[in-house]
Design a protein around this motif. Structure first.
Motif, PDB file in Angstrom:
ATOM      1  N   ASN A  48       0.827  -1.209   0.000  1.00  0.00           N
ATOM      2  CA  ASN A  48       0.000   0.000   0.000  1.00  0.00           C
ATOM      3  C   ASN A  48       0.861   1.259   0.000  1.00  0.00           C
ATOM      4  O   ASN A  48       0.546   2.245  -0.681  1.00  0.00           O
ATOM      5  CB  ASN A  48      -0.925   0.014   1.226  1.00  0.00           C
ATOM      6  N   VAL A  49       1.936   1.233   0.771  1.00  0.00           N
ATOM      7  CA  VAL A  49       2.857   2.378   0.803  1.00  0.00           C
ATOM      8  C   VAL A  49       3.488   2.563  -0.573  1.00  0.00           C
ATOM      9  O   VAL A  49       3.612   3.692  -1.067  1.00  0.00           O
ATOM     10  CB  VAL A  49       3.945   2.174   1.876  1.00  0.00           C
ATOM     11  N   MET A  50       3.899   1.463  -1.204  1.00  0.00           N
ATOM     12  CA  MET A  50       4.502   1.557  -2.532  1.00  0.00           C
ATOM     13  C   MET A  50       3.514   2.116  -3.549  1.00  0.00           C
ATOM     14  O   MET A  50       3.897   2.893  -4.441  1.00  0.00           O
ATOM     15  CB  MET A  50       5.031   0.183  -2.957  1.00  0.00           C
ATOM     16  N   GLU A  51       2.252   1.760  -3.432  1.00  0.00           N
ATOM     17  CA  GLU A  51       1.228   2.298  -4.332  1.00  0.00           C
ATOM     18  C   GLU A  51       1.081   3.802  -4.127  1.00  0.00           C
ATOM     19  O   GLU A  51       0.932   4.573  -5.090  1.00  0.00           O
ATOM     20  CB  GLU A  51      -0.108   1.594  -4.092  1.00  0.00           C
ATOM     21  N   SER A  52       1.136   4.230  -2.861  1.00  0.00           N
ATOM     22  CA  SER A  52       1.067   5.652  -2.552  1.00  0.00           C
ATOM     23  C   SER A  52       2.276   6.395  -3.131  1.00  0.00           C
ATOM     24  O   SER A  52       2.146   7.483  -3.704  1.00  0.00           O
ATOM     25  CB  SER A  52       1.005   5.853  -1.028  1.00  0.00           C
ATOM     26  N   LEU A  53       3.459   5.805  -3.004  1.00  0.00           N
ATOM     27  CA  LEU A  53       4.674   6.416  -3.540  1.00  0.00           C
ATOM     28  C   LEU A  53       4.629   6.493  -5.062  1.00  0.00           C
ATOM     29  O   LEU A  53       5.139   7.450  -5.662  1.00  0.00           O
ATOM     30  CB  LEU A  53       5.906   5.619  -3.087  1.00  0.00           C
ATOM     31  N   GLU A  54       4.007   5.500  -5.674  1.00  0.00           N
ATOM     32  CA  GLU A  54       3.866   5.524  -7.133  1.00  0.00           C
ATOM     33  C   GLU A  54       2.936   6.660  -7.559  1.00  0.00           C
ATOM     34  O   GLU A  54       3.217   7.369  -8.532  1.00  0.00           O
ATOM     35  CB  GLU A  54       3.337   4.185  -7.634  1.00  0.00           C
ATOM     36  N   LYS A  55       1.839   6.865  -6.821  1.00  0.00           N
ATOM     37  CA  LYS A  55       0.916   7.954  -7.142  1.00  0.00           C
ATOM     38  C   LYS A  55       1.587   9.309  -7.003  1.00  0.00           C
ATOM     39  O   LYS A  55       1.236  10.267  -7.690  1.00  0.00           O
ATOM     40  CB  LYS A  55      -0.305   7.871  -6.222  1.00  0.00           C
ATOM     41  N   LYS A  56       2.577   9.386  -6.121  1.00  0.00           N
ATOM     42  CA  LYS A  56       3.311  10.636  -5.917  1.00  0.00           C
ATOM     43  C   LYS A  56       4.513  10.764  -6.863  1.00  0.00           C
ATOM     44  O   LYS A  56       5.311  11.695  -6.743  1.00  0.00           O
ATOM     45  CB  LYS A  56       3.791  10.728  -4.463  1.00  0.00           C
ATOM     46  N   SER A  57       4.646   9.797  -7.776  1.00  0.00           N
ATOM     47  CA  SER A  57       5.692   9.793  -8.818  1.00  0.00           C
ATOM     48  C   SER A  57       7.099   9.520  -8.290  1.00  0.00           C
ATOM     49  O   SER A  57       8.081   9.813  -8.970  1.00  0.00           O
ATOM     50  CB  SER A  57       5.690  11.123  -9.599  1.00  0.00           C
ATOM     51  N   VAL A  69      10.341   0.399  -9.481  1.00  0.00           N
ATOM     52  CA  VAL A  69      11.686   0.981  -9.540  1.00  0.00           C
ATOM     53  C   VAL A  69      11.578   2.466  -9.222  1.00  0.00           C
ATOM     54  O   VAL A  69      10.541   3.092  -9.473  1.00  0.00           O
ATOM     55  CB  VAL A  69      12.335   0.769 -10.925  1.00  0.00           C
ATOM     56  N   PRO A  70      12.652   3.061  -8.689  1.00  0.00           N
ATOM     57  CA  PRO A  70      12.607   4.501  -8.386  1.00  0.00           C
ATOM     58  C   PRO A  70      12.603   5.332  -9.659  1.00  0.00           C
ATOM     59  O   PRO A  70      13.235   4.978 -10.651  1.00  0.00           O
ATOM     60  CB  PRO A  70      13.906   4.733  -7.595  1.00  0.00           C
ATOM     61  N   THR A  71      11.902   6.435  -9.626  1.00  0.00           N
ATOM     62  CA  THR A  71      11.969   7.432 -10.688  1.00  0.00           C
ATOM     63  C   THR A  71      13.077   8.424 -10.344  1.00  0.00           C
ATOM     64  O   THR A  71      13.683   8.359  -9.271  1.00  0.00           O
ATOM     65  CB  THR A  71      10.642   8.193 -10.791  1.00  0.00           C
ATOM     66  N   SER A  72      13.330   9.372 -11.233  1.00  0.00           N
ATOM     67  CA  SER A  72      14.326  10.404 -10.924  1.00  0.00           C
ATOM     68  C   SER A  72      13.900  11.195  -9.687  1.00  0.00           C
ATOM     69  O   SER A  72      14.743  11.611  -8.880  1.00  0.00           O
ATOM     70  CB  SER A  72      14.521  11.343 -12.119  1.00  0.00           C
ATOM     71  N   LEU A  73      12.589  11.380  -9.505  1.00  0.00           N
ATOM     72  CA  LEU A  73      12.086  12.068  -8.307  1.00  0.00           C
ATOM     73  C   LEU A  73      12.336  11.230  -7.057  1.00  0.00           C
ATOM     74  O   LEU A  73      12.663  11.772  -5.993  1.00  0.00           O
ATOM     75  CB  LEU A  73      10.588  12.354  -8.464  1.00  0.00           C
ATOM     76  N   GLY A  74      12.209   9.898  -7.193  1.00  0.00           N
ATOM     77  CA  GLY A  74      12.509   9.013  -6.075  1.00  0.00           C
ATOM     78  C   GLY A  74      13.976   9.069  -5.686  1.00  0.00           C
ATOM     79  O   GLY A  74      14.326   9.107  -4.494  1.00  0.00           O
ATOM     80  N   PHE A  75      14.848   9.094  -6.689  1.00  0.00           N
ATOM     81  CA  PHE A  75      16.278   9.221  -6.409  1.00  0.00           C
ATOM     82  C   PHE A  75      16.592  10.588  -5.789  1.00  0.00           C
ATOM     83  O   PHE A  75      17.443  10.688  -4.908  1.00  0.00           O
ATOM     84  CB  PHE A  75      17.096   9.036  -7.690  1.00  0.00           C
ATOM     85  N   ARG A  76      15.906  11.638  -6.241  1.00  0.00           N
ATOM     86  CA  ARG A  76      16.116  12.966  -5.674  1.00  0.00           C
ATOM     87  C   ARG A  76      15.775  12.977  -4.182  1.00  0.00           C
ATOM     88  O   ARG A  76      16.522  13.512  -3.367  1.00  0.00           O
ATOM     89  CB  ARG A  76      15.259  13.985  -6.450  1.00  0.00           C
ATOM     90  N   HIS A  77      14.651  12.388  -3.842  1.00  0.00           N
ATOM     91  CA  HIS A  77      14.262  12.294  -2.427  1.00  0.00           C
ATOM     92  C   HIS A  77      15.317  11.528  -1.639  1.00  0.00           C
ATOM     93  O   HIS A  77      15.704  11.917  -0.529  1.00  0.00           O
ATOM     94  CB  HIS A  77      12.904  11.588  -2.314  1.00  0.00           C
ATOM     95  N   TYR A  78      15.816  10.452  -2.219  1.00  0.00           N
ATOM     96  CA  TYR A  78      16.805   9.600  -1.554  1.00  0.00           C
ATOM     97  C   TYR A  78      18.098  10.358  -1.265  1.00  0.00           C
ATOM     98  O   TYR A  78      18.640  10.280  -0.159  1.00  0.00           O
ATOM     99  CB  TYR A  78      17.081   8.394  -2.458  1.00  0.00           C
ATOM    100  N   VAL A  79      18.604  11.099  -2.244  1.00  0.00           N
ATOM    101  CA  VAL A  79      19.899  11.767  -2.042  1.00  0.00           C
ATOM    102  C   VAL A  79      19.801  12.921  -1.054  1.00  0.00           C
ATOM    103  O   VAL A  79      20.814  13.339  -0.483  1.00  0.00           O
ATOM    104  CB  VAL A  79      20.521  12.256  -3.373  1.00  0.00           C
ATOM    105  N   GLU A  80      18.587  13.435  -0.842  1.00  0.00           N
ATOM    106  CA  GLU A  80      18.428  14.508   0.135  1.00  0.00           C
ATOM    107  C   GLU A  80      18.651  13.990   1.558  1.00  0.00           C
ATOM    108  O   GLU A  80      18.812  14.778   2.489  1.00  0.00           O
ATOM    109  CB  GLU A  80      17.026  15.121   0.031  1.00  0.00           C
ATOM    110  N   HIS A  81      18.647  12.660   1.728  1.00  0.00           N
ATOM    111  CA  HIS A  81      18.830  12.062   3.058  1.00  0.00           C
ATOM    112  C   HIS A  81      20.089  11.200   3.109  1.00  0.00           C
ATOM    113  O   HIS A  81      20.167  10.252   3.884  1.00  0.00           O
ATOM    114  CB  HIS A  81      17.615  11.200   3.422  1.00  0.00           C
ATOM    115  N   LEU A  82      21.079  11.542   2.287  1.00  0.00           N
ATOM    116  CA  LEU A  82      22.295  10.737   2.242  1.00  0.00           C
ATOM    117  C   LEU A  82      23.010  10.730   3.589  1.00  0.00           C
ATOM    118  O   LEU A  82      23.142  11.755   4.247  1.00  0.00           O
ATOM    119  CB  LEU A  82      23.264  11.284   1.192  1.00  0.00           C
TER     120      LEU A  82
END
Length: 245
Positions: A48-57, A69-82
């Motif tokens: 359910n969380v993954m579905e929510s994350l997909e809706k948020k791109s 798989v992560p989108t570029s937006l998903g990777f952007r979120h990830y690197v902000e918390h490196l």
């Protein structure tokens, strides 16, 4: 409070999914995350969380698989918390120390860009202004080792950018050297030919001298290792250049 908890859970699962995708390079399913990462949630909750994350791109759904798989937006979120760990193997640490024994600035720069590529596992770039005007890049072989670039057309495009647009790329690197570390993902880089890559940029700027350092790799790069490698070479060059000037 519930919203905060839900947001925290989304952030946690997104970061873990990106970590898993970086290591595995295959679509990540809720079952995989629960089994491999020992999450304290049920597979249904994670799904359910993954579905929510997909809706948020932040994620995209690979239709031939149950995973995402992560989108570029998903990777952007990830690197902000490196969370950089600043750790290297014994061999990598030994390579870093090689620079201390060198006295010729040309040799130091040349060796440093080689070491940056070797310890990061990606293509390294270095632009120099002041001591000399020069541009280096090393580790093209690492592009060929990435499964994302098995398509020869993608590789051709990257090579084209590094050969034909090198002046524009160098200008881009110098634009970002004022900050501690800049991470450009996908289209943020500004070059169609390398829009499926990520670029980490840092540098050194003193009176009459500027040095830009960068790492180019797939969007699915090990950002922690890449950032650590960039910092290590930057700090090594800072101390070495001060010693020689």
């Amino acid at each position: 409070m519930r919203y905060v908890d839900a947001q925290k859970r989304e952030d946690e699962i997104l970061d873990i999914l990106v970590d898993s995708y970086i290591k595995e390079y295959h679509p990540i399913s809720s079952f995989y995350l629960c089994e491999s990462c020992h999450l304290p949630y049920s597979s249904a909750t994670v799904r359910n969380v993954m579905e929510s994350l997909e809706k948020k791109s932040f994620l995209s759904h690979v239709h031939t698989s149950s995973g995402r798989v992560p989108t570029s937006l998903g990777f952007r979120h990830y690197v902000e918390h490196l969370n950089c760990k600043d750790s290297f193997s014994e061999d990598e640490a030994k390579e870093l120390k090689e620079v201390d024994a060198l006295d010729d600035i040309e040799e130091i720069l040349d060796r440093s860009v080689d070491i940056l590529s070797n310890i990061s596992g990606y293509t390294s770039l270095m632009g120099i202004w002041g001591l000399q005007d020069k541009f280096y890049f090393r580790g093209i072989r690492f592009i060929l080792q990435q499964p994302e670039f098995e398509d020869i057309e993608k590789v051709r495009q990257i090579f084209y950018a590094l050969e034909v647009k090198i002046e524009q790329i160098q200008n881009l690197l110098f634009y970002y050297i004022d900050g501690d570390l800049s991470i450009l993902i996908g289209d943020e880089i500004g070059f169609d030919e390398i829009s499926e890559c990520s670029l980490l940029v840092s540098g050194i700027q003193e009176k009459g001298f500027a040095l830009a350092l960068a790492i180019l790799g797939p969007m699915r790069m090990n950002y922690v290792k890449a950032a650590n490698s960039l910092y290590a070479i930057k700090h090594k060059l800072e101390s070495t250049i001060k010693r020689l000037r």
